[in-house]
Write an enzyme that holds these catalytic residues in place. Structure first.
Site, PDB file in Angstrom:
ATOM      1  N   LYS A 182       0.842  -1.303  -0.052  1.00 35.96           N
ATOM      2  CA  LYS A 182      -0.005  -0.001   0.036  1.00 35.96           C
ATOM      3  C   LYS A 182       0.829   1.041   0.006  1.00 35.96           C
ATOM      4  CE  LYS A 182      -3.379   2.872   0.021  1.00 35.96           C
ATOM      5  NZ  LYS A 182      -4.646   2.867   0.910  1.00 35.96           N
ATOM      6  N   LYS A 217       0.535  11.598   5.305  1.00 39.86           N
ATOM      7  CA  LYS A 217       0.536  10.622   6.122  1.00 39.86           C
ATOM      8  C   LYS A 217       1.076   9.186   5.687  1.00 39.86           C
ATOM      9  CE  LYS A 217      -2.396   7.761   7.138  1.00 39.86           C
ATOM     10  NZ  LYS A 217      -3.768   6.919   7.050  1.00 39.86           N
TER      11      LYS A 217
END
Lengths: 288, 288
Positions: free
Chosen positions: A168, A236
């Site tokens: 991811k 983030k």
């Protein structure tokens, strides 16, 4: 029928939970704010007041949470109260190290924790076409796969615990750097006095084509930065990749640079806009 | 039937010329080295010994040449000898400023020069699925469009003379930066001990998906850098973009950085490899 739990009913989690309801699973849901819970209850779900309540009664538990800190707290509470053989599927984008830690803590109590972050955005969540990159125990994955297939289309177990989060992070690197590439190209076209709509159309037919050129390119041309995926969230994600790179030794020069551009965008107050708003920095909007 | 000329029978030009022959156009061809000419002649083309000979007898003339300097020479010679109303279609990737200059010089003699660079690579040339980004006179474009449709699928007139080259430069920016992005992501995955084949597969289903992830990602995983598109050619394209940006004021920080990486790759002797060989620089292959 086994009871399924779902914690985290945000932009992504809510349509995912709705897909499970539509597939007629018996669903118990929990969310920090109550409104989304009430909505799911009108669709047939039961409400739970805490991760503990979910942990105590569910055989499979999904979590879709905004950041690693929340994952640590919520999955931590689940692991305290869940029965042995429970499978926790954490769909949040989180830190690979945390994913490994939670899987190890779960294993000590006979609980399986899979990291299963997704790509495909809100549209993918709604249409159950998400890509799911799964790390963790192979048998637990095989057991839970029939449930995952109601959430996504391209579901791959990429390795042991944490591997899903690694992939991811890689995915978010590509998405961020492609957004920056598309912003440079479209701004270059506009600054040259050429119609970006025509340029966009023809580039979509050649080697430059991508989901990002299609979707985020469109947003840049229209200056429509309603999220989609928020800039702050993407930063983030990039910071997770940069942190991992400190230990695995991968060079991420482009990621580093684009993360700095996102930092500037957020400092200027656009963190809640779509990540395509990176265009504002590339186009040097603030010096004009 | 009008005679069509084709100059430049390289990796791209040869299959394009073959598509025109297959469409039963009457074709005259010229190339610096004779072998490709002979091959086209066996397929039914006639040979010409110079751009002048092509210019003197053709109504539509295609050029597919390696760099702006060659374009200036060859199209310059055509413009000296072609009849009024001839249409020159320069499919080379060249400088927008040169495209405008040649169009203006042509206009003084009643000759139309269109810039019509393409994207889609050798495969696109062979299958006649190229994207063509065309700049120049609107009527000349309309007249030549039925011929172009035998070469590509996504054919867009993007603006006046030079606009095709602007969009091609933008296209090459996206391709280069996406290659760099894919290299960072796949190297990150490998350095983390995760199977890049599985990561590649699952990322192709989500927002990270692109032609470059599919094709060049595959090449990186296999360490197969047989060109495709050469690294040196791509740097030439990026330098055109960077040169244009000096006058149009567009910021190209990513392009600048990736151009420097290509420079390093070429300095290390890999300029003839596929542009996916940028992976060598990203993966820091030379410090191990």
């Amino acid at each position: 029928m086994q009871i399924i739990g779902f914690i985290g009913l945000g932009l992504m989690g809510k349509p995912m939970a709705e897909n499970l309801l539509r597939a007629t699973f018996s669903l118990v849901v929990h969310n920090r704010s109550r409104a989304a819970v009430d909505e799911l209850v009108t669709q047939g779900a039961r409400a739970a007041n805490s991760p503990r309540e979910i942990g105590e009664q569910c055989a499979v538990i999904f979590t879709m949470l905004p950041n690693p800190e929340t994952v640590a707290t919520v999955v931590g509470e689940i692991l305290e109260f869940a029965r042995a053989d429970t499978i926790v599927v954490d769909c949040s984008t989180s830190h690979p190290r945390l994913a490994r830690e939670l899987a190890e803590r779960g294993a000590q109590r006979g609980i399986f924790v899979l990291d299963a972050p997704v790509s495909g955005g809100q549209v993918g969540a709604e249409q159950a076409t998400l890509s799911m990159m799964v790390g963790g125990d192979e048998n637990a994955f095989a057991r839970v796969l029939p449930v995952l297939q109601h959430l996504g289309k391209n579901i791959v177990r990429v390795g042991e615990a944490g591997a899903g989060q690694i992939v991811k992070a890689a995915n978010q690197i590509i998405v961020a750097l492609t957004i920056e590439a598309v912003a440079e190209a479209l701004n270059f076209v506009e600054k040259s006095g050429v119609d970006p709509v025509k340029a966009h159309k023809v580039m979509l037919g050649g080697f430059a084509t991508s989901r990002i050129l299609e979707l985020h390119g469109q947003r840049m041309i229209a200056r429509n930065f309603v999220p989609g995926g928020r800039a702050e969230t993407h930063l983030k994600d990039l910071n997770i990749a940069l942190d991992v790179a400190q230990t695995n030794g991968a060079r991420l020069p482009g990621t580093q640079r684009v993360a700095e551009m996102f930092e500037e965008l957020i400092a200027r107050g656009f963190g809640d806009e779509d990540h395509a708003a990176l265009w504002r920095i590339v186009a040097n909007e603030f010096d004009n």
